[in-house]
Design a protein around this motif. Sequence first.
Motif, PDB file in Angstrom:
ATOM      1  N   GLN A  44       0.862  -1.188   0.000  1.00 20.53           N
ATOM      2  CA  GLN A  44       0.000   0.000   0.000  1.00 20.53           C
ATOM      3  C   GLN A  44       0.894   1.232   0.000  1.00 20.53           C
ATOM      4  O   GLN A  44       1.211   1.792   1.057  1.00 20.53           O
ATOM      5  N   ALA A  45       1.343   1.625  -1.157  1.00 21.93           N
ATOM      6  CA  ALA A  45       2.215   2.806  -1.265  1.00 21.93           C
ATOM      7  C   ALA A  45       1.913   3.495  -2.595  1.00 21.93           C
ATOM      8  O   ALA A  45       2.804   3.721  -3.414  1.00 21.93           O
ATOM      9  N   HIS A  46       0.640   3.820  -2.749  1.00 22.99           N
ATOM     10  CA  HIS A  46       0.182   4.401  -4.019  1.00 22.99           C
ATOM     11  C   HIS A  46       0.604   5.875  -4.110  1.00 22.99           C
ATOM     12  O   HIS A  46       0.702   6.559  -3.101  1.00 22.99           O
ATOM     13  N   GLY A  47       0.802   6.323  -5.339  1.00 23.12           N
ATOM     14  CA  GLY A  47       1.231   7.718  -5.549  1.00 23.12           C
ATOM     15  C   GLY A  47       2.511   8.010  -4.786  1.00 23.12           C
ATOM     16  O   GLY A  47       2.692   9.096  -4.239  1.00 23.12           O
ATOM     17  N   GLY A  48       3.395   7.033  -4.747  1.00 22.20           N
ATOM     18  CA  GLY A  48       4.491   7.058  -3.775  1.00 22.20           C
ATOM     19  C   GLY A  48       5.774   7.706  -4.235  1.00 22.20           C
ATOM     20  O   GLY A  48       5.903   8.242  -5.344  1.00 22.20           O
ATOM     21  N   GLY A  49       6.728   7.619  -3.303  1.00 20.33           N
ATOM     22  CA  GLY A  49       8.073   8.127  -3.564  1.00 20.33           C
ATOM     23  C   GLY A  49       9.070   7.207  -2.885  1.00 20.33           C
ATOM     24  O   GLY A  49       8.782   6.652  -1.831  1.00 20.33           O
ATOM     25  N   VAL A  50      10.244   7.059  -3.509  1.00 22.22           N
ATOM     26  CA  VAL A  50      11.276   6.163  -2.965  1.00 22.22           C
ATOM     27  C   VAL A  50      12.531   6.983  -2.685  1.00 22.22           C
ATOM     28  O   VAL A  50      12.950   7.779  -3.530  1.00 22.22           O
ATOM     29  N   ILE A  51      13.112   6.797  -1.483  1.00 24.45           N
ATOM     30  CA  ILE A  51      14.409   7.416  -1.204  1.00 24.45           C
ATOM     31  C   ILE A  51      15.413   6.331  -0.863  1.00 24.45           C
ATOM     32  O   ILE A  51      15.039   5.241  -0.415  1.00 24.45           O
ATOM     33  N   GLY A  54      21.648   5.210   2.998  1.00 24.08           N
ATOM     34  CA  GLY A  54      22.622   4.145   3.270  1.00 24.08           C
ATOM     35  C   GLY A  54      22.455   3.064   2.215  1.00 24.08           C
ATOM     36  O   GLY A  54      22.467   3.340   1.020  1.00 24.08           O
ATOM     37  N   ASP A  55      22.275   1.822   2.671  1.00 22.63           N
ATOM     38  CA  ASP A  55      22.114   0.738   1.693  1.00 22.63           C
ATOM     39  C   ASP A  55      20.653   0.304   1.557  1.00 22.63           C
ATOM     40  O   ASP A  55      20.356  -0.772   1.049  1.00 22.63           O
ATOM     41  N   THR A  56      19.746   1.159   2.040  1.00 21.91           N
ATOM     42  CA  THR A  56      18.337   0.760   2.049  1.00 21.91           C
ATOM     43  C   THR A  56      17.475   1.764   1.283  1.00 21.91           C
ATOM     44  O   THR A  56      17.683   2.973   1.376  1.00 21.91           O
ATOM     45  N   TYR A  57      16.539   1.200   0.552  1.00 23.32           N
ATOM     46  CA  TYR A  57      15.533   2.029  -0.117  1.00 23.32           C
ATOM     47  C   TYR A  57      14.285   2.076   0.767  1.00 23.32           C
ATOM     48  O   TYR A  57      13.923   1.056   1.378  1.00 23.32           O
ATOM     49  N   TYR A  58      13.633   3.230   0.815  1.00 23.48           N
ATOM     50  CA  TYR A  58      12.370   3.360   1.551  1.00 23.48           C
ATOM     51  C   TYR A  58      11.306   3.852   0.581  1.00 23.48           C
ATOM     52  O   TYR A  58      11.547   4.814  -0.158  1.00 23.48           O
ATOM     53  N   LEU A  83      14.893  -3.226  -3.994  1.00 26.95           N
ATOM     54  CA  LEU A  83      13.760  -2.583  -4.671  1.00 26.95           C
ATOM     55  C   LEU A  83      12.642  -3.562  -5.053  1.00 26.95           C
ATOM     56  O   LEU A  83      11.631  -3.156  -5.609  1.00 26.95           O
ATOM     57  N   LEU A  84      12.834  -4.850  -4.751  1.00 27.92           N
ATOM     58  CA  LEU A  84      11.823  -5.845  -5.119  1.00 27.92           C
ATOM     59  C   LEU A  84      11.124  -6.423  -3.880  1.00 27.92           C
ATOM     60  O   LEU A  84       9.904  -6.555  -3.860  1.00 27.92           O
ATOM     61  N   SER A 273       4.677   8.480 -11.344  1.00 25.32           N
ATOM     62  CA  SER A 273       4.777   8.907  -9.952  1.00 25.32           C
ATOM     63  C   SER A 273       6.216   9.310  -9.621  1.00 25.32           C
ATOM     64  O   SER A 273       6.442  10.280  -8.917  1.00 25.32           O
ATOM     65  N   MET A 274       7.175   8.537 -10.114  1.00 28.57           N
ATOM     66  CA  MET A 274       8.566   8.954  -9.945  1.00 28.57           C
ATOM     67  C   MET A 274       9.496   8.171 -10.851  1.00 28.57           C
ATOM     68  O   MET A 274       9.086   7.177 -11.478  1.00 28.57           O
ATOM     69  N   LEU A 275      10.746   8.619 -10.934  1.00 27.25           N
ATOM     70  CA  LEU A 275      11.779   7.926 -11.692  1.00 27.25           C
ATOM     71  C   LEU A 275      12.907   7.621 -10.719  1.00 27.25           C
ATOM     72  O   LEU A 275      13.381   8.508 -10.013  1.00 27.25           O
ATOM     73  N   ILE A 276      13.312   6.354 -10.651  1.00 27.16           N
ATOM     74  CA  ILE A 276      14.381   5.961  -9.728  1.00 27.16           C
ATOM     75  C   ILE A 276      15.634   5.668 -10.547  1.00 27.16           C
ATOM     76  O   ILE A 276      15.598   4.852 -11.477  1.00 27.16           O
TER      77      ILE A 276
END
Length: 335
Positions: A44-51, A54-58, A83-84, A273-276
């Motif tokens: 459940q992370a619609h319309g989301g953003g990823v940051i 360190g070594d972790t994506y949120y 990321l998966l 929504s975004m480009l990673i």
Amino acid sequence: MKWSICAQGFALAAAFLLSASGMRAADTFKPGDLWPDDQGKHIQAHGGGVIHVGDTYYWFGEDRAQENGRGMRCVSCYASKDLLHWTHRGQVLKTDHLEDFGRSWILERPKVFYNAKTKKYVMYMHIDGPFPGHRGGYELARVGVAISDTVDGNYQYLKSFRPLDHESRDIGQFIDDDGTAYLIFEDRPNGFHIAKLSDDYLTVEKDMCLIPEHLEGGALVHYHGLYYVVGSHLTGWGANPNVYATAKSLSGPWSEFKDIAPPEKKTYGSQSSMLIKVTGTQTTSVIYVGDIWRPRTQWDSRYLWMPLQIGDGKLSLPEPAEWSLDVQTGVATVK
Ligand code: DGJ
């Protein structure tokens, strides 16, 4: 014989446990499919953003799970190293009211930035709803800001405002290679802004440019010396042909907008929504992150993540297919 009965029993028990706990995470990206988290629940992370910290994506986004209860607006946070596979870190913002926005207020497209100077996580979100005394709609056109000392909250809501005194509906986030943080926002009367956040990220400080196009779902990437911006036309929850433009500098001049996929495909039913950007030891891949909205069953809205074909001023979203990613090398492989 004994062993085979035992093995069969084990397989049955495992299948039962799996169906009781939910779905199993896949080992490839499957655009449009249900995407289970570590607990077997659809992310459940619609319309989301990823940051990337360190070594972790949120991954933060709108949590529209049915069990949230009527009137609740929730933002969920997930963590991943590849990321998966995503671990649910919880609902980092959950409330049924904010300020005096009334009962039909809206919280959409949350994005979190990490401020290395203040060591705070700063969440921007699209806040909307009717003007006082009105019945419904997207009239307030504001951004909301919340902060937290830790990435997975809880986030304390601070305020809402119209960035640089402009209307703001869909927001997007962009962190440049030098770490500078930008908010992209859709300003209905004027167009599409790319604006720099203040040093503490608590306000929007400076317009880098106003692109006079009516686009939302704004997303940006800096790739091999060129900025690529992607946006969607204003068609509510319905998909449309999303477009892109390029510029050498965020302040432009921007090229003409072109379709990111054959227009009749309507971005394969998704909205940007975004480009990673994944920079690895071998190559750099850019992943298109889109929402496949299901407006009547929002909790079941899907995601379309695909590696883009990008370079030399051109960008194209390939037809969705199963794919895999090695975040160490940066290599994305479409099956
Ligand atoms: C399109 C936007 O991109 C979504 O975030 C949402 O605001 C819908 N419009 C509402 O119709």
